[in-house]
Each structure stands twice: as C-alpha cells, then as structure tokens.
Design a protein around this motif. Structure first.
Motif, short mmCIF file in Angstrom:
data_model
loop_
_atom_site.label_atom_id
_atom_site.label_comp_id
_atom_site.label_asym_id
_atom_site.label_seq_id
_atom_site.Cartn_x
_atom_site.Cartn_y
_atom_site.Cartn_z
N LYS A 43 36.98 44.48 28.20
CA LYS A 43 36.14 43.04 28.23
C LYS A 43 36.99 42.17 29.20
CE LYS A 43 37.87 42.93 23.96
NZ LYS A 43 38.37 42.35 22.64
N HIS A 44 36.04 41.35 29.85
CA HIS A 44 36.46 40.69 30.65
C HIS A 44 35.42 39.44 30.86
CE1 HIS A 44 34.06 43.18 33.05
NE2 HIS A 44 33.91 42.34 34.13
N VAL A 45 35.94 38.26 31.53
CA VAL A 45 35.11 37.34 31.98
C VAL A 45 34.86 37.57 33.35
CG1 VAL A 45 34.89 35.12 32.39
CG2 VAL A 45 35.69 35.68 30.06
N TRP A 46 33.71 37.53 33.99
CA TRP A 46 33.31 37.71 35.14
C TRP A 46 32.49 36.51 35.86
CZ3 TRP A 46 33.99 39.68 39.91
CH2 TRP A 46 33.07 39.61 40.87
N VAL A 47 33.34 35.88 36.84
CA VAL A 47 32.60 34.49 37.51
C VAL A 47 32.26 34.89 38.82
CG1 VAL A 47 33.08 32.09 38.15
CG2 VAL A 47 33.94 33.06 35.60
N GLU A 48 31.09 34.66 39.11
CA GLU A 48 30.61 34.79 40.71
C GLU A 48 29.63 33.89 40.78
OE1 GLU A 48 28.43 38.43 41.22
OE2 GLU A 48 26.88 38.01 39.64
N GLY A 49 29.61 33.38 42.08
CA GLY A 49 28.60 32.20 42.59
C GLY A 49 29.07 32.05 44.09
N SER A 50 28.44 30.74 44.70
CA SER A 50 28.57 30.58 45.99
C SER A 50 29.88 30.24 46.30
CB SER A 50 27.73 29.52 46.42
OG SER A 50 27.69 29.35 47.79
N GLY A 51 30.73 30.74 47.13
CA GLY A 51 32.18 30.38 47.36
C GLY A 51 32.59 31.21 48.57
N THR A 52 33.56 30.78 49.40
CA THR A 52 34.21 31.74 50.20
C THR A 52 35.81 31.74 49.82
OG1 THR A 52 34.86 29.84 51.70
CG2 THR A 52 32.75 30.87 52.06
N HIS A 53 36.69 32.45 50.56
CA HIS A 53 37.98 32.54 50.41
C HIS A 53 38.98 31.41 50.68
CE1 HIS A 53 40.58 35.83 48.95
NE2 HIS A 53 41.52 35.50 49.92
N GLU A 54 38.87 30.40 49.98
CA GLU A 54 39.41 28.99 50.24
C GLU A 54 39.70 28.42 49.08
OE1 GLU A 54 36.31 27.53 52.54
OE2 GLU A 54 35.37 26.39 50.92
N TRP A 55 40.66 27.15 49.33
CA TRP A 55 41.17 26.46 48.11
C TRP A 55 40.25 25.89 47.24
CZ3 TRP A 55 45.87 26.99 45.83
CH2 TRP A 55 46.87 27.63 46.28
#
Lengths: 376, 376
Positions: free
Chosen positions: B346-358
């Motif tokens: 079981k886990h929460v998966w969060v995806e969406g627009s975004g790069t490798h940044e703060w």
C-alpha cells in the motif's frame, strides 16, 4: 627486476612533482568536502588551485588591510588543462576572507566554504594554529546554536537571530545570564559561530569552569520602515532600538534567562564593538558588562558617557576594550582608553600584536567571557 | 518653462532606458542586502548584472537538467564600465541554483546568497510565486532551527545536525513525533531549511492544524574511518548506520520525542529519497512512515522489501512516493510505484507536472507532512 619497480616508481613520482611541490600537510579545514585545495603544508604555506582555461591572469588575494594572509594579489601559474596553481609564503594561523581574481574580477573559490562577510558570501580560509586549539571542537559537551525568527516592531520586518544555549540547557531548569554578541560591518548574525567559532569557544570555556551563559547573536543592521537613509548610511541606525525594544524582551520571554542588568552583557567586534560601547554604556540600566573588540568608534557617540564617569562606575561591572597594534583602529582605541582613564572610568585595556581579523576576536572572546558574571 | 521640466525629465529617462528595460518588479528575495540585481519584473523576467571589465563573454546558467530557469547559458550584454546585463525570458516560480560563467569559468554571483548544493556553495535565485505562499514566513508562531554537534561512533568524527522544534516547544512539556528529513546529493544538512524553507512550511502547517512534530535534518554523507571507498562511491555508505546507531538515540535522548516506530518518520529528496526508502522500508521496527520525494533509486536495494509485502503492509502507516513527469527519475519512480502495486504494498503515489527541483520538493513536503502521525 622486480625489486627495481618501487625505485623506478618513486623516481617517476619525484620527477613528476611540479615546482609547487608540497611538504606534508593537509587540505584546509575550510574546504568543501573532498576538496584537496587549498592545501596547507607543514610550514603553513597554502597551495591554491583554480580551473580557468580561458583566463589570462588568475590571482588570489586576502581581504582586509594588514590581513595575515596577503594584501597584494598573488599570481597563480598556469599549468596543463587550464589549471592554475600557486603556493604562498607561510601564512599566520587564523581565519581569512579571500577571493580569487580572474582577469580582474573577484570571485569565490569553489573549493572553499563561503562565509557572509564583505556584504556577500566570501571564500574563507582556516589556517590551523599548531599551538592553540581553544576555538576548535573538542570532546566536551556541546551547546546548541538555535536560529530563531521574530517580527520586529521597530523595523516592521522579520529578523533572524542566532542563540547559543549552553550544554545541558534542555535537561535542566537553571536560569542563565546572557551575552549579546555582535558581528562586524558586512557580516551577519551567523559570523560569530561560522567564522568565530564562538560556540566551540564557549563549550571549551564552560567545560573548564567558566559560568554557563546564553549568547545571543543578532544582525547588526536595522532600519525603520519608510525612513530614507543618507547616502553614507550604514543601515544600522535602528539597531539600538531593535535590541532594547524587540530583542531583549524576546530572549527573556523565550529562554530561561536571568533577566536583569547584572546578568546581561553586550559586546561586539569592529562595527559591533562600536555598537556595544554606545548602546551598552548609554543603557547601564540594561547592561552591567560591556566589551569592545577592536571597535570602530568614529560614528558612535560616547560623549555623555565620558561626561558622567561618576554615574558610570558604580553601575559598570566590566568595561573591556581591546585592539591590536597593527589594527587601523588602534590609535582611536588607544585614545578612547586614555579618555576613559582621564575621566576615571574603570576598564580593562588589552593591547598587543594583532590586526583587524578573526583570530584576534577569537582571542578577545576567550579573554572576555571568563570575566563575565563573576561575583554574582 | 518650469512645467516642462518633468516632461523633459521623463522623456530623458525613457530614452535612456536600455533594451533590458524592466517592468515594475523588485530585487529577488535571494539577493544579499541592498543588491538591486538579480531583479524580477512583473512577468518574472529576471535581469542579471555582473561587473567584469576584462571578460570577453559573460553568461548565466541554471544548474540541473530541465530546471525551470535555463539549461542553456544565456549571454549577458556588455555595457559601459565593464558592466554586463541581460533580462531572461519569464521564469517559473521556485528556487534555482545558478552560476555566472565568465569566459568559460563558472563562478557565483556576488549579488546573491550562496546555498550549499552541487558540492560547493552555489548562487541561488528565489522567484516568488504569485499564487502560493505556503513556504513563506507568515505571521504565525515560528519554531526554532537548532544546530547540534555530535560525535559519531560510526564515522569517528564530529557531525552537525539541524533540528526543527515546533512553536511552543520550550514553554511546554509535550512529547513530539519526529520526522527525519534528508537532502539531495551535493547538498548538506542545511538545505531543507535554507533552500527548502522546511521550517516555514512546518510553521504554516502547524498553525492550521497539522500535528506538531520535530524535524531532524542530518547530513546524508557518512564514511567509516579508514575505509577506502571505490572511485564511484558517493561517500554515503555509512549513513544508515549513523542514523540508527548515532542519531536516533541522540535525538531521543536530548529532545522530548515519542521514541517509538509509530511516532517516527523518514523521508528525503533525490539521493535522500533513495536513502529514506531503503533505510525506512528495511527498518520497519524503527519507522512506520516513509516518504520518497523524486527519489534516486538506482543504488538502493528494495528487493527484500518487494519480496516481503505481507510483512511490510501491517507495519507501514504510510509509504509516500512522488515524482514529476519531467523529472529524469520519473520512469524509475513510476516503475517502483508499479512494483509496489504488483506485490500489493500500500502506498500513496503522487505524479504530475514537475522537474527535479526545490519547488516540487516544497510541494511534496507540504503534501506529506499533514498525513503524518494521523490516527495516533
């Protein structure tokens, strides 16, 4: 044949050593992780290395007059692959602001940590002292350095203050005296711990019997909102009011302080030394212990203090003033010492060899702190 | 005649405006005190200014692939007195590491604060978000960020850890749950507060109902003494042992923690995200809440976790995994999410627009923290 290999290898290594051959030493403690340079050899000669393939001239320079590193830029020598190097003459132990100058433009050394000085992040070089280690981290109990944010009624803005709490603070219920300790011009509230290692100096002193205390290090700059400053303003005009109106009540509210003048000290270096003398001596209802470390005195007003020696002495537990012979502020500090003498204001006057640099201020802090809050 | 003066003056000013004419805006919040540049206009176009009289070419570049600022160096234009300037196209809100490139040599911008990233102090640019302010300092009670030093039994060396204590910690007697929060490769224990503004994110969340907690931010690098590391080593091999042997006991001794797995979380970004998943999921007797923010997964071993889903689920209160579509680690994270799904973890998966940044990691922290320690 096999026995010859090590000999051949050794010869090859020796022959390949360039002219800046190093004696045994180690990377400077101020280097970033894994950086080999700046490298300090056993004679405290420092080797710098800079990658700048297209540059025509690369230099290294210490910042500040009569710094113990180098006032005049030293040329690096171009080697292969655009790597420039140089080994300096022996350097005095201490902490030095420095920069690399690439074709006339001063920049920071990517191999060193940056320290906020000179009004921007500036490379720092720590040259260990073979004789003294009172400011190094030792295996003694360590205090914490806490960063606290507060809204200033005086400036209308958020400010950040560093607070040293002595070892055992959290576990105990004691109340502590407080030293307010200010940085110099161009520096910030972080300077006394990052450059000065004040927390380790306190840890070491407390471990050997000095009275534990809280040390509050605020930013010495403060302006009121909407006030248009004159062009030559330092931007520190509201500091006294911030200290008295915002900061002392904040600290006395949030920390277990002994909240009275007898248990409150104020000291600082250079600009912060001037601030400490002016604010401290003019507010003896708030402070009984005052220290000026190589203070910059020109813009600070001590006339009313000198005119009221009779009122000052009974309230003052300690007035500490020190400046090095080679410091550009030595003459003005000596004159201040003599003015105190003339009007009969009791004080400790510390003079000796020293310029306007952090190693001196570490010493001054180390001399000043054990005198605080004695006899209480 | 007098009435004409303002008109003539206005015309003169307009005519004298160079091609990088600014719209209304303000200096970047990441500038050093009183620095006018970098200057961000109302369209979030950023104007840079560099003094480099002898340079042939001056550029500005963002660090990191697909950063929202600029991957390709942008040329500054030489003006009078060796001053170079340029105004960029509009920049996404967020925090960017960047450098100035003078004739091919990357250096820091003396007008900006430095942030430890990329294994050395690196210039940072904060571009305010007109829509969101969850990471800004607001008029809510502020926690403290405490710097603590400790001797590591594992590495044999002194280490420095940052500890956020929530508002009211000192005044109260409550015990708190703890989130261990790790930085990315090339950064340090200071990154989550300096770059990430984690303390303000926590202050703001706690002010609106999130459970107060202690946040511990340690350095993710750790080596055992005398161990010769392979050339491709990250130098973080002993981190897990430092965390388990040194750090957790230290924190549970010195702070009012709820010292059990149910009240202990571990999360991190990039390298720190990989560390959090590996250490957290393999030590569920220590942690019940685990988060990976755009984690770097390649070098971390989660096989035994995937083979033991039946043991993992009952112990795990939360497993949070997130990565942006434009992040170079998106594919590996998506695969990890699918692997978790396949074995039924079981886990929460969060995806969406975004790069490798703060800016992404600030969002992830803001999403992750309110889920922690619920139901306890």
């Amino acid at each position: 044949m096999k026995a010859l290999y090590p000999v051949v290898l050794t010869l090859a290594i020796v022959i390949s050593l360039p002219s800046y051959a190093q004696q045994q030493g180690s990377p400077a403690p101020s280097n970033v992780r894994d950086a080999e340079y700046p490298y300090i050899d056993s004679n405290r000669r420092v080797t710098f290395r800079v990658q700048a393939p297209q540059a025509k001239r690369v230099q290294v320079v210490g910042l500040g007059s009569k710094n113990g590193f180098t006032e005049q830029p030293i040329n690096l020598v171009r080697g292969e692959n655009g790597v420039w190097m140089v080994t300096t003459p022996p350097v005095r132990p201490g902490f030095y602001y420095y920069q690399i100058i690439i074709d006339g433009t001063p920049v920071n050394d990517q191999s060193s940590e940056s320290y906020f000085g000179w009004a921007h992040p500036t490379s720092g070089l720590e040259v260990p002292d073979p004789a003294f280690d009172f400011y190094n981290a030792k295996t003694v109990p360590h205090g914490e350095v806490r960063v606290r944010w507060y809204h200033s009624q005086v400036t209308g803005a958020l400010r950040q203050v560093y607070v040293y709490t002595p070892p055992g603070y959290d576990a105990g219920t004691n109340r502590y005296p407080v030293l307010y300790l200010q940085h110099g011009a161009g520096e910030s509230e972080r300077a006394w711990t990052a450059q000065g290692k004040a927390n380790f100096i306190l840890d070491n002193l407390i471990a050997t019997g000095t009275k534990p205390m809280i040390v509050v290090m605020d930013n010495g700059y403060a302006r009121k909102p909407g006030v248009k400053l004159p062009p030559d303003s330092w931007g520190n005009e509201a500091f006294e009011e911030v200290l008295l109106v915002d900061l002392i009540p904040l600290i006395d509210t949030h920390y277990r302080t002994l909240a009275n003048r007898e248990h409150r000290a104020l000291a600082g270096l250079s600009m912060g030394g001037g601030q400490a003398l002016q604010v401290g001596l003019n507010n003896l209802n708030k402070f009984a212990w005052v220290g000026g470390f190589s203070p910059f005195l020109r813009d600070f007003n001590l006339k009313s203090v000198l005119n009221n020696a009779a009122n000052v002495n009974p309230q003052l537990r300690l007035l500490w003033l020190g400046c090095g012979y080679q410091d550009e502020f030595y003459a003005s500090n000596k004159a201040m010492h003599q003015a105190f003498q003339k009007v009969g204001i009791k004080h400790v006057w510390v003079e000796g060899s020293g310029t306007h640099e952090w190693q001196v201020w570490r010493w001054y802090l180390h001399d000043f702190v054990p005198r605080l809050f004695l006899g209480l």
